[in-house]
Design a protein around this motif. Structure first.
Motif, PDB file in Angstrom:
ATOM      1  N   ARG A 119      34.587  36.562  39.022  1.00 57.42           N
ATOM      2  CA  ARG A 119      35.291  37.023  39.602  1.00 57.42           C
ATOM      3  C   ARG A 119      35.513  37.777  41.337  1.00 57.42           C
ATOM      4  O   ARG A 119      36.667  37.569  41.736  1.00 57.42           O
ATOM      5  CB  ARG A 119      34.613  38.838  39.396  1.00 57.42           C
ATOM      6  CG  ARG A 119      34.922  38.932  37.934  1.00 57.42           C
ATOM      7  CD  ARG A 119      33.577  40.130  37.641  1.00 57.42           C
ATOM      8  NE  ARG A 119      34.030  41.240  38.130  1.00 57.42           N
ATOM      9  CZ  ARG A 119      33.457  41.954  39.368  1.00 57.42           C
ATOM     10  NH1 ARG A 119      32.265  41.363  39.599  1.00 57.42           N
ATOM     11  NH2 ARG A 119      33.750  42.621  39.629  1.00 57.42           N
TER      12      ARG A 119
ATOM     13  N   HIS B 265      37.543  33.683  42.398  1.00 63.86           N
ATOM     14  CA  HIS B 265      39.195  34.106  41.551  1.00 63.86           C
ATOM     15  C   HIS B 265      39.498  35.413  41.997  1.00 63.86           C
ATOM     16  O   HIS B 265      39.858  36.094  40.928  1.00 63.86           O
ATOM     17  CB  HIS B 265      39.667  33.412  40.861  1.00 63.86           C
ATOM     18  CG  HIS B 265      39.038  32.213  40.339  1.00 63.86           C
ATOM     19  ND1 HIS B 265      39.831  31.188  41.104  1.00 63.86           N
ATOM     20  CD2 HIS B 265      38.372  31.618  39.023  1.00 63.86           C
ATOM     21  CE1 HIS B 265      39.515  29.791  40.772  1.00 63.86           C
ATOM     22  NE2 HIS B 265      38.482  30.387  39.677  1.00 63.86           N
ATOM     23  N   PRO B 266      39.911  35.862  43.102  1.00 65.92           N
ATOM     24  CA  PRO B 266      39.750  37.315  43.276  1.00 65.92           C
ATOM     25  C   PRO B 266      41.692  37.721  43.315  1.00 65.92           C
ATOM     26  O   PRO B 266      41.765  39.195  43.251  1.00 65.92           O
ATOM     27  CB  PRO B 266      39.617  37.863  45.484  1.00 65.92           C
ATOM     28  CG  PRO B 266      39.461  35.863  46.168  1.00 65.92           C
ATOM     29  CD  PRO B 266      39.429  34.990  44.726  1.00 65.92           C
ATOM     30  N   GLU B 267      42.580  36.670  43.325  1.00 67.23           N
ATOM     31  CA  GLU B 267      43.382  36.700  42.780  1.00 67.23           C
ATOM     32  C   GLU B 267      43.396  37.726  40.956  1.00 67.23           C
ATOM     33  O   GLU B 267      44.651  38.000  41.164  1.00 67.23           O
ATOM     34  CB  GLU B 267      44.163  35.655  42.969  1.00 67.23           C
ATOM     35  CG  GLU B 267      44.268  34.423  42.757  1.00 67.23           C
ATOM     36  CD  GLU B 267      42.589  33.599  42.822  1.00 67.23           C
ATOM     37  OE1 GLU B 267      42.590  32.781  41.212  1.00 67.23           O
ATOM     38  OE2 GLU B 267      42.121  34.223  43.433  1.00 67.23           O
ATOM     39  N   ALA B 268      42.932  37.245  40.418  1.00 61.37           N
ATOM     40  CA  ALA B 268      42.849  37.542  39.124  1.00 61.37           C
ATOM     41  C   ALA B 268      42.765  38.644  38.943  1.00 61.37           C
ATOM     42  O   ALA B 268      43.081  39.451  38.191  1.00 61.37           O
ATOM     43  CB  ALA B 268      42.037  36.815  38.160  1.00 61.37           C
TER      44      ALA B 268
ATOM     45  N   ALA C 221      44.433  41.297  40.692  1.00 61.70           N
ATOM     46  CA  ALA C 221      45.709  42.212  41.150  1.00 61.70           C
ATOM     47  C   ALA C 221      46.344  42.605  39.388  1.00 61.70           C
ATOM     48  O   ALA C 221      46.481  44.083  40.200  1.00 61.70           O
ATOM     49  CB  ALA C 221      46.284  40.796  41.553  1.00 61.70           C
ATOM     50  N   ASP C 222      46.435  41.514  38.927  1.00 59.46           N
ATOM     51  CA  ASP C 222      46.821  41.798  37.744  1.00 59.46           C
ATOM     52  C   ASP C 222      46.662  42.548  36.193  1.00 59.46           C
ATOM     53  O   ASP C 222      46.465  43.552  35.186  1.00 59.46           O
ATOM     54  CB  ASP C 222      47.845  41.008  36.886  1.00 59.46           C
ATOM     55  CG  ASP C 222      47.643  39.794  36.374  1.00 59.46           C
ATOM     56  OD1 ASP C 222      45.861  39.018  37.589  1.00 59.46           O
ATOM     57  OD2 ASP C 222      47.750  38.293  36.421  1.00 59.46           O
TER      58      ASP C 222
ATOM     59  N   GLU D 261      41.928  44.169  36.046  1.00 61.66           N
ATOM     60  CA  GLU D 261      40.560  44.034  36.216  1.00 61.66           C
ATOM     61  C   GLU D 261      39.938  43.359  35.773  1.00 61.66           C
ATOM     62  O   GLU D 261      39.015  43.991  34.499  1.00 61.66           O
ATOM     63  CB  GLU D 261      39.988  45.562  36.473  1.00 61.66           C
ATOM     64  CG  GLU D 261      39.207  45.772  37.493  1.00 61.66           C
ATOM     65  CD  GLU D 261      39.337  47.782  37.794  1.00 61.66           C
ATOM     66  OE1 GLU D 261      38.191  47.631  38.302  1.00 61.66           O
ATOM     67  OE2 GLU D 261      39.879  48.448  37.492  1.00 61.66           O
TER      68      GLU D 261
END
Length: 415
Positions: free
Chosen positions: A93, A96-99, A101-102, A104
């Motif tokens: 987590r 890859h903070p961009e994960a 976005a869509d 949680e």
């Protein structure tokens, strides 16, 4: 020198008057100039202890994590595998903070069930060492609700903040191990007329930081005061590992699955459970609720793994195999004195037998070594012409004298 009218104001520290300085700050019957303020700040900065910078956060694959744990923790294969996967998923987590976005990705806080001395704390500490993240241990038994004597739940974050060398960002990626969680259980069978300040109330306090919140902490710990600056810590990415012996949980589990230990109609299939660790493998959330944990807290500990009691074979391996095994530690200490230390297999077996009687798991091994080796370590630095010492079973069981091997003639061991 005389002045017409009122004399100029002077700095109470350096004595300069207001005509020769840029700014003068007034207090109660005293003044301080901007130069003295700057000098005081520099002196204070010099007094703040500095630590070596923390290494960068690393992410290891589950197999790599388990291989590292294998070097320090003997046995507990299922627990090591479960922890390796949970830690990998948790720190994914962060990398890859961009994960987020869509979809949680929720935290994978961990609950370790096992008797004392089975390796719960060792597992958590070894994980933190491998990941190079700040780590702290807290005992749930000293926590109380805010406003009561004891430690506030938020003081856990203060400990982690100190372990991170007062670095806010590193604090928010650390690991907190909460030991003795089972001591916070509420028991409906024992109602109390007083307020439960160290049980359910602390569970509610833990719940807030486990699920992810921004908590303002006093940097130096203690109670909060209006005049004290606070540091906001976001707990969303802090991994919580909770542990406890949970004595009595076995009965709840066995009652649920329809097996009894005593009484009529005993199911002899219960004999397949060799120890509490095997019973804990069948634990389900309702069992923890019956034990006394609140539903919200159980829901914030999605990963539950059990540690089995250590066998005699595992205890023997703990003495010799890990990188920091007790035998290796003592051999290294004696090597510094030029003495080769050896333990006979019978001596190690005697240590395990004594540890088994104390019923505190692997913790008993070190205390036995400290007791039985005390006199030998007291004399060793004063030995002359000694090349080796052999520890036999008689030393462990009957406090006999060690077998001493003399050095070759002409050689002298230094003190």
């Amino acid at each position: 020198m005389t002045y017409k009218g009122k004399p100029p104001e002077r700095c109470s520290f350096c004595g300069k008057d207001s005509r020769h300085i840029r700014k003068l700050f007034s207090g109660h019957d005293a003044y301080i100039c901007d130069e003295c303020v700057d000098l005081t700040y520099e002196l204070l900065q010099d007094d703040i202890p500095t630590k070596a910078p923390l290494p960068p956060l690393k992410l290891f694959k589950p197999k790599e994590t388990k291989a590292f744990l294998d070097q320090y923790v003997i046995g507990q294969e299922q627990a090591k595998k479960t922890l390796s996967v949970a830690v990998y998923n948790h720190y994914q987590r962060l990398f890859h903070p961009e994960a987020m976005a869509d979809v949680e990705l929720e935290k994978s806080n961990i609950l370790l069930l096992g008797a004392t001395g089975t390796g719960k704390t060792l597992l958590a500490r070894t994980l933190a060492r491998m990941l190079s993240v700040p780590f702290c241990i807290t005992d749930a038994t000293v926590l109380t609700e805010a406003g009561y004597v004891g430690e506030d739940v938020e003081n856990i974050l203060v400990k982690l903040y100190h372990a991170a060398d007062y670095n806010k960002d590193r604090t928010e990626t650390g690991i907190i191990f909460v030991d003795e969680l089972d001591k916070l259980s509420r028991r409906s069978a024992n109602p109390s007329i007083t307020r439960d300040v160290s049980g359910e109330g602390v569970q509610q306090g833990l719940l807030k930081i486990l699920e992810g919140t921004v908590s303002s902490i006093p940097p130096k710990g203690g109670r909060k005061h209006p005049e004290q600056p606070l540091v906001p810590i976001n707990t969303s990415n802090i991994l919580f590992i909770c542990g406890g012996a949970f004595n009595g949980l076995e009965e709840i589990i066995m009652r649920r699955i329809g097996r009894k230990r005593l009484g009529f109609g005993v199911d002899h299939r219960a004999l397949e459970f060799k120890d509490s660790g095997e019973i804990f493998k069948h634990v389900e959330p309702p069992d923890l609720l019956e034990y006394g944990l609140i539903p919200e807290l159980v829901g914030r500990l999605p990963v539950i793994t059990a540690l089995g009691e250590l066998s005699d074979e595992a205890m023997l391996r703990i003495l010799t195999e890990p990188k920091n095994s007790l035998v290796k530690q003592y051999q290294k200490m004696f090597a510094l004195e030029g003495i080769e230390l050896e333990f006979t297999p019978e001596a190690l077996t005697a240590v395990v037998d004594l540890a088994r009687k104390r019923k505190t798991g692997a913790r008993a091994l070190r205390s036995i070594f400290e007791e039985k080796m005390l006199d030998i370590m007291y004399d060793a630095p004063s030995y002359r012409n000694v090349a080796g010492i052999t520890i036999t079973a008689d030393i462990i069981t009957a406090d006999a004298a060690p077998i001493i091997k003399r050095a070759a003639k002409g050689k002298r061991q230094s003190a």
